[in-house]
Design a protein around this motif. Structure first.
Motif, PDB file in Angstrom:
ATOM      1  N   GLY A 140      47.526  37.336  25.151  1.00  0.00           N
ATOM      2  CA  GLY A 140      47.218  36.350  26.179  1.00  0.00           C
ATOM      3  C   GLY A 140      47.258  34.920  25.698  1.00  0.00           C
ATOM      4  N   HIS A 141      47.661  34.705  24.445  1.00  0.00           N
ATOM      5  CA  HIS A 141      47.735  33.319  23.968  1.00  0.00           C
ATOM      6  C   HIS A 141      48.954  32.621  24.571  1.00  0.00           C
ATOM      7  CE1 HIS A 141      50.803  34.428  20.850  1.00  0.00           C
ATOM      8  NE2 HIS A 141      51.108  33.139  20.940  1.00  0.00           N
ATOM      9  N   THR A 142      48.885  31.313  24.605  1.00  0.00           N
ATOM     10  CA  THR A 142      50.028  30.517  25.030  1.00  0.00           C
ATOM     11  C   THR A 142      50.115  29.302  24.135  1.00  0.00           C
ATOM     12  OG1 THR A 142      51.193  29.641  26.964  1.00  0.00           O
ATOM     13  CG2 THR A 142      48.865  29.045  26.747  1.00  0.00           C
ATOM     14  N   ALA A 143      51.344  28.789  23.923  1.00  0.00           N
ATOM     15  CA  ALA A 143      51.577  27.759  22.898  1.00  0.00           C
ATOM     16  C   ALA A 143      50.916  28.267  21.615  1.00  0.00           C
ATOM     17  CB  ALA A 143      51.049  26.407  23.373  1.00  0.00           C
ATOM     18  N   PHE A 146      44.757  30.222  21.063  1.00  0.00           N
ATOM     19  CA  PHE A 146      44.491  31.653  20.910  1.00  0.00           C
ATOM     20  C   PHE A 146      43.145  32.063  21.502  1.00  0.00           C
ATOM     21  CE2 PHE A 146      47.523  30.527  17.619  1.00  0.00           C
ATOM     22  CZ  PHE A 146      48.473  31.527  17.763  1.00  0.00           C
ATOM     23  N   PRO A 147      43.053  33.323  21.953  1.00  0.00           N
ATOM     24  CA  PRO A 147      41.794  33.816  22.521  1.00  0.00           C
ATOM     25  C   PRO A 147      40.649  33.722  21.511  1.00  0.00           C
ATOM     26  CG  PRO A 147      43.585  35.372  22.940  1.00  0.00           C
ATOM     27  CD  PRO A 147      44.109  34.349  21.986  1.00  0.00           C
ATOM     28  N   GLY A 148      39.499  33.272  21.987  1.00  0.00           N
ATOM     29  CA  GLY A 148      38.326  33.197  21.129  1.00  0.00           C
ATOM     30  C   GLY A 148      38.270  31.984  20.225  1.00  0.00           C
ATOM     31  N   HIS A 149      39.330  31.184  20.187  1.00  0.00           N
ATOM     32  CA  HIS A 149      39.347  29.982  19.363  1.00  0.00           C
ATOM     33  C   HIS A 149      38.907  28.793  20.219  1.00  0.00           C
ATOM     34  CE1 HIS A 149      42.239  31.553  16.038  1.00  0.00           C
ATOM     35  NE2 HIS A 149      41.565  32.538  16.588  1.00  0.00           N
ATOM     36  N   VAL A 150      38.150  27.894  19.613  1.00  0.00           N
ATOM     37  CA  VAL A 150      37.638  26.728  20.312  1.00  0.00           C
ATOM     38  C   VAL A 150      38.424  25.499  19.879  1.00  0.00           C
ATOM     39  CG1 VAL A 150      35.625  25.262  20.725  1.00  0.00           C
ATOM     40  CG2 VAL A 150      35.346  27.742  20.494  1.00  0.00           C
ATOM     41  N   TYR A 151      38.889  24.735  20.848  1.00  0.00           N
ATOM     42  CA  TYR A 151      39.685  23.537  20.562  1.00  0.00           C
ATOM     43  C   TYR A 151      38.996  22.310  21.165  1.00  0.00           C
ATOM     44  CZ  TYR A 151      43.125  27.164  19.631  1.00  0.00           C
ATOM     45  OH  TYR A 151      43.757  28.279  19.148  1.00  0.00           O
ATOM     46  N   GLU A 160      45.533  24.023  14.637  1.00  0.00           N
ATOM     47  CA  GLU A 160      45.139  25.429  14.477  1.00  0.00           C
ATOM     48  C   GLU A 160      45.356  25.801  13.010  1.00  0.00           C
ATOM     49  OE1 GLU A 160      43.701  28.607  14.390  1.00  0.00           O
ATOM     50  OE2 GLU A 160      43.925  28.288  16.558  1.00  0.00           O
ATOM     51  N   TYR A 161      44.288  26.219  12.344  1.00  0.00           N
ATOM     52  CA  TYR A 161      44.367  26.563  10.927  1.00  0.00           C
ATOM     53  C   TYR A 161      44.289  28.067  10.681  1.00  0.00           C
ATOM     54  CZ  TYR A 161      43.661  21.598   9.962  1.00  0.00           C
ATOM     55  OH  TYR A 161      43.801  20.223   9.917  1.00  0.00           O
ATOM     56  N   HIS A 162      43.984  28.840  11.719  1.00  0.00           N
ATOM     57  CA  HIS A 162      43.748  30.272  11.537  1.00  0.00           C
ATOM     58  C   HIS A 162      44.449  31.081  12.622  1.00  0.00           C
ATOM     59  CE1 HIS A 162      40.767  29.216   8.500  1.00  0.00           C
ATOM     60  NE2 HIS A 162      40.224  28.378   9.370  1.00  0.00           N
ATOM     61  N   SER A 163      45.739  30.858  12.772  1.00  0.00           N
ATOM     62  CA  SER A 163      46.493  31.640  13.743  1.00  0.00           C
ATOM     63  C   SER A 163      46.420  33.127  13.397  1.00  0.00           C
ATOM     64  CB  SER A 163      47.958  31.197  13.740  1.00  0.00           C
ATOM     65  OG  SER A 163      48.758  32.138  14.423  1.00  0.00           O
ATOM     66  N   LEU A 206      41.737  34.212  29.589  1.00  0.00           N
ATOM     67  CA  LEU A 206      42.775  34.162  28.572  1.00  0.00           C
ATOM     68  C   LEU A 206      43.296  32.732  28.446  1.00  0.00           C
ATOM     69  CD1 LEU A 206      44.856  37.374  29.384  1.00  0.00           C
ATOM     70  CD2 LEU A 206      43.038  37.096  27.681  1.00  0.00           C
ATOM     71  N   PRO A 207      43.801  32.357  27.264  1.00  0.00           N
ATOM     72  CA  PRO A 207      44.331  30.996  27.105  1.00  0.00           C
ATOM     73  C   PRO A 207      45.356  30.606  28.159  1.00  0.00           C
ATOM     74  CG  PRO A 207      44.029  31.971  24.963  1.00  0.00           C
ATOM     75  CD  PRO A 207      43.725  33.055  25.964  1.00  0.00           C
ATOM     76  N   ILE A 208      46.273  31.507  28.487  1.00  0.00           N
ATOM     77  CA  ILE A 208      47.313  31.122  29.441  1.00  0.00           C
ATOM     78  C   ILE A 208      46.728  30.823  30.823  1.00  0.00           C
ATOM     79  CG2 ILE A 208      47.891  33.461  30.199  1.00  0.00           C
ATOM     80  CD1 ILE A 208      50.882  32.449  30.161  1.00  0.00           C
TER      81      ILE A 208
END
Length: 225
Positions: A140-143, A146-151, A160-163, A206-208
């Motif tokens: 469900g990520h886009t660009a 990622f899911p669960g990551h905070v931006y 993003e350091y932990h793809s 989801l991110p998208i």
């Protein structure tokens, strides 16, 4: 198909998704150039967008007024074959239709922090993109969001350091910046996306799902449903 949101369009094959996307891009480009003198497009990585670029390479259009931006990039050497910019050039931009000065790649070879700062200055002069293309990963990520990551919020380009997939370091336009677009096209193809599509239809975060433009359309092939 019954039960789908009204902004979803279902096609038989990934090739049909790509063909329809290109048709829509050409119509919107002509409209934008007539109205504002330029057409700004944010590109995406992935198989289906790549097919769109191959089709665009065969088209005739007012290329001098197309301006190309990127949704995300992997922090790899400039000519690395895993970079989105390399695939984009090989499929489309190499053929020279669009002036080099109108092609705005992410300088991800500088590393996440410097690249993000540089690209922020590039995109912040654009009030609103005409079209943003988005693919979707099986999670469900886009660009590179990622899911669960905070931006961070209220910023155009995030790091993003932990793809979850290599390489770990990337930069990406933010949710807010991607959504500042007249049109967002979400391209979803392949049976591997079915679980994420189910989550989307169930309303999962989801991110998208977080990217919404003035108009947002989902172009999906039947195998992804």
């Amino acid at each position: 198909m019954n039960g789908l949101p009204t902004n979803w369009r279902v096609f038989d094959t990934p090739a049909d998704v790509a063909t329809h996307t290109v048709e829509q891009l050409r119509v919107l480009a002509d409209q934008a150039i007539r109205a504002r003198g330029r057409f700004t497009l944010v590109t995406a990585g992935g198989t289906t967008p790549q097919k769109c670029y191959e089709l665009l390479a065969e088209q005739q259009a007012d290329w001098a007024n197309w301006h190309i931006y990127m949704g995300d990039e992997r922090c790899l050497p400039k000519e690395d074959s895993e970079r989105n910019s390399v695939s984009l050039h090989q499929a489309w931009l190499f053929f020279g239709h669009i002036p080099d000065k109108n092609i705005h790649v992410m300088p991800a070879e500088l590393g996440p922090e410097l690249a993000a700062k540089s690209y922020q200055a590039t995109v912040d002069v654009i009030d609103r993109f005409d079209v943003v293309l988005l693919g979707m990963g099986e999670d469900g990520h886009t660009a590179s969001l990622f899911p669960g990551h905070v931006y961070p919020e209220d910023i155009s380009v995030v790091t993003e350091y932990h793809s979850p997939k290599p390489p770990p370091e990337r930069i990406s336009l933010s949710y807010e910046r991607l959504g500042r677009s007249r049109h967002v096209f979400k391209l979803i193809t392949g049976a591997g996306k079915r679980e994420a599509v189910k989550q989307l239809l169930d309303g999962d975060d989801l991110p998208i799902q977080r990217v919404q433009g003035d108009e947002t359309l989902v172009f999906i092939d039947s195998s992804a449903l």
